[in-house]
Design an enzyme around this catalytic site. Structure first.
Site, mmCIF file in Angstrom:
data_model
loop_
_atom_site.group_PDB
_atom_site.id
_atom_site.type_symbol
_atom_site.label_atom_id
_atom_site.label_comp_id
_atom_site.label_asym_id
_atom_site.label_seq_id
_atom_site.Cartn_x
_atom_site.Cartn_y
_atom_site.Cartn_z
ATOM 1 N N GLU A 171 61.038 43.998 -2.322
ATOM 2 C CA GLU A 171 60.557 45.002 -1.373
ATOM 3 C C GLU A 171 61.812 45.568 -0.726
ATOM 4 O OE1 GLU A 171 58.189 45.434 2.844
ATOM 5 O OE2 GLU A 171 59.798 44.025 2.506
ATOM 6 N N ASP A 202 60.951 39.709 0.423
ATOM 7 C CA ASP A 202 60.742 40.492 1.641
ATOM 8 C C ASP A 202 62.041 41.197 2.061
ATOM 9 O OD1 ASP A 202 58.794 40.928 3.910
ATOM 10 O OD2 ASP A 202 60.416 40.039 5.065
#
Ligand code: NOJ
Length: 577
Positions: free
Chosen positions: A296, A219
């Site tokens: 990401e 993330d």
């Protein structure tokens, strides 16, 4: 389309026996919304395990699970209070083990989400930090600073958080320090300059690797390291924005909280850990067992993104260019070329993605006027997407994407052609974006609505009760899985066919060259396998129907063809010699 001249190779292809992740199709499950085993209205791990055969039948290679860890759910689980346990909402640790085993038995790999930029404010370390004093080792796990101005009453700098408002929150204790949160105030940022934070996450990686996961989706991988001195930054932060759609006030200057060079040594250390689970320098090495990292990272350009996938760093990074590109042949050609060539420059595969839990689903996005700015959620009173147009274009876009070499990510429900919920009552919204933006941005709830499995059942078969944590739009009934299985022309059957042919013909490891000589509003390319088999892919963005050349055979079409087998607007066909 009379002549079929192809350009020189844009992308050379990879050997057919390449490691799985170079071409895998990975299906994102958002655990809150995929399948509810216990009827409390929120999806859970036993619910997921029970539905996994559906994914084998769909034909994907792997699943990525968004966070299911212990969490107060202030950001739907991206606020983790315990990285080594399962939230009771989703089940128990044993349910995670059972899910991994069930997936592996079906031949599916499992990637879990890792959230290293921030924890929950209910994490034991953050609680200890609040109880400790400035300068203590406890505070050093996070980013605490004194405020500016008289009495330190002003935040340490002017950074805004992604969801809106200041990125700093003042503690209630007498010392009055402030802590940094690039997301919600309940998501304090870790201090990655602290070796204890690094050691902790290396241990978390091992914890899940030992339980058998095949990798991690990392993330906001671009955010862990901040520019020294925390200089002011006047611009608003947004999920998935970059200077292409939001021009920088100071061109060329990188945001001090994003994409700092210091992040890369973290991922080099992680890669060494992952490699140790499948040693790459021994005879026993097999690319089939690689454990992977997928970052990401919201960065300024394809050149910056591929820095995350250099040989000794991550295996993959999300390539959001494709998702952000407008529905125009010329723009897509440019974006696909640059994605492939920049990834090739470091020997990495590129990834393709059209939808996820942070953006308007592509069946809705593509139903908005071409050139319109992508809204952060749609609600009552907003301009509504054209549902038929959106679905037709979404099917064409997916057929284009799944013929591209590289790895592709699918978001749950896109295989049903689900649109966003665009008429949800605002009072039911759960995304912190809505309150934090002062009710100016509706946020991401619309793409997170529970899946419809059976059109006639309460909660459309999401679970054994009629409860769903977000309301399902009435249109989801006709789109439920049971309404589409085996139905010729359904979106679900289109996805199955696309995935089956993609696998049979090895499109994920094929080479790519453009078909030249087509009208400006038509995009065409050839994907050629190592054995020389060709698949010709043509997407028509224009109003004029495209005539298919003689001597080719239709493999599939994303929508009905016109008279004489012509390709109508917003349609993709796969052809072969
Ligand atoms: C990116 C995730 O995809 C998003 O859902 C989340 O809100 C932020 N990171 C913060 O963790």
């Amino acid at each position: 389309m009379t002549t079929l001249v192809s350009s020189p190779l844009v992308h050379p292809g990879s050997p057919p026996d390449s490691p799985w992740w170079r071409s895998a199709v990975i299906y994102q499950i958002y655990p809150r919304s995929w399948a509810d085993g216990d009827g409390d209205g929120v999806g859970d791990l036993p619910g997921i395990s029970g539905r996994l055969p559906y994914l084998r039948d769909l034909g994907v290679d792997a699943v990525w699970l968004s966070p299911f860890y212990t969490s107060p759910q202030a950001d739907a689980g991206y606020d983790v209070a315990d990285y080594r346990d399962v939230d009771p909402l989703f089940g128990k640790l044993a349910d995670a083990d059972a899910l991994f085993a069930a997936a592996h038995d079906l031949g599916l790999k499992v990637i879990v989400d890792l959230v290293p930029n921030h924890s929950s404010d209910e994490h034991v370390w953050f609680r200890a930090a609040l109880a400790a004093s400035p300068g203590s080792p406890e505070r050093a796990h996070y980013v605490f600073r004194d405020g500016r101005g008289p009495g330190g009453d002003l935040p340490p700098n002017n950074w805004q958080c992604v969801f809106g408002g200041s990125a700093w929150c003042r503690v209630a204790s007498e010392d009055g320090q402030w802590y940094l949160h690039l997301f919600d105030a309940k998501q304090p940022d870790f201090n990655w300059d602290n070796p204890e934070v690094r050691a902790e996450f290396e241990d978390v990686l091992r914890f899940w690797l030992d339980r058998g996961v095949d990798g991690f989706r990392v993330d906001v991988a671009n955010a862990l390291v901040k520019e020294a001195g925390f200089p002011d930054w006047d611009e608003k932060l947004h999920i998935l924005d970059n200077p292409v759609d939001v021009p920088r006030k100071v061109p060329g200057r990188r945001a001090p909280m994003w994409d700092q060079d210091g992040v890369h040594e973290i991922y080099r250390a992680w890669r060494r850990i992952l490699n140790s689970y499948n040693p790459i320098h021994t005879d026993a090495y097999s690319g089939d067992n690689d454990r992977i990292l997928c970052g990401e990272a919201w960065v300024d350009s394809p050149e910056r993104i591929v820095r995350y996938v250099r040989k000794d760093e991550m295996h993959q990074a999300f390539n959001f260019e494709f998702l952000k590109t407008q529905w125009r042949a010329v723009d897509l050609r440019k974006g696909i070329t640059s994605s492939l060539t920049t990834a090739d420059s470091v020997g990495a595969p590129t990834t393709w993605v059209l939808s996820n839990h942070d953006v308007l689903r592509h069946a809705s996005r593509l139903g908005l006027p071409v050139g319109a700015k992508r809204p952060n959620g749609i609600g009552i009173g907003d301009p509504q997407p054209d549902a038929d147009l959106g679905l037709r274009r979404a099917r064409a876009a997916t057929a284009l994407m799944l013929a591209l070499p590289g790895s592709a990510y699918l978001y749950q429900g896109e295989e049903l052609g689900l649109p966003d919920s665009t008429d949800m009552p605002d009072g039911l919204r759960q995304d912190p974006t809505w309150p934090r933006s002062g009710h100016t941005e509706r946020g991401r709830d619309g793409c997170r609505v529970p899946m419809p499995w059976e059109g006639d059942r309460p909660s459309y078969g999401f679970g054994p009760s009629d409860r769903t944590w977000l309301p399902q739009p009435a249109s989801y009934s006709a789109l439920a899985v049971d309404r589409q299985v085996g139905v010729e022309g359904s979106t679900l059957e289109l996805y199955r066919a696309l995935l089956a042919i993609r696998h049979e013909r090895g499109l994920g490891v094929g080479s790519l060259s453009w078909l030249e000589g087509l009208p400006g509003e038509v995009l065409g390319f050839v994907n050629t396998s190592a054995t020389g088999e060709r698949v010709l892919v043509v997407t028509n963005f224009g109003a004029e129907r495209v005539v298919v050349p003689e001597g080719v055979r239709l493999l599939l079409s994303s929508g009905p063809l016109g008279d004489g087998g012509t390709v109508p607007t917003d349609t993709t066909v796969w052809l072969t010699d």
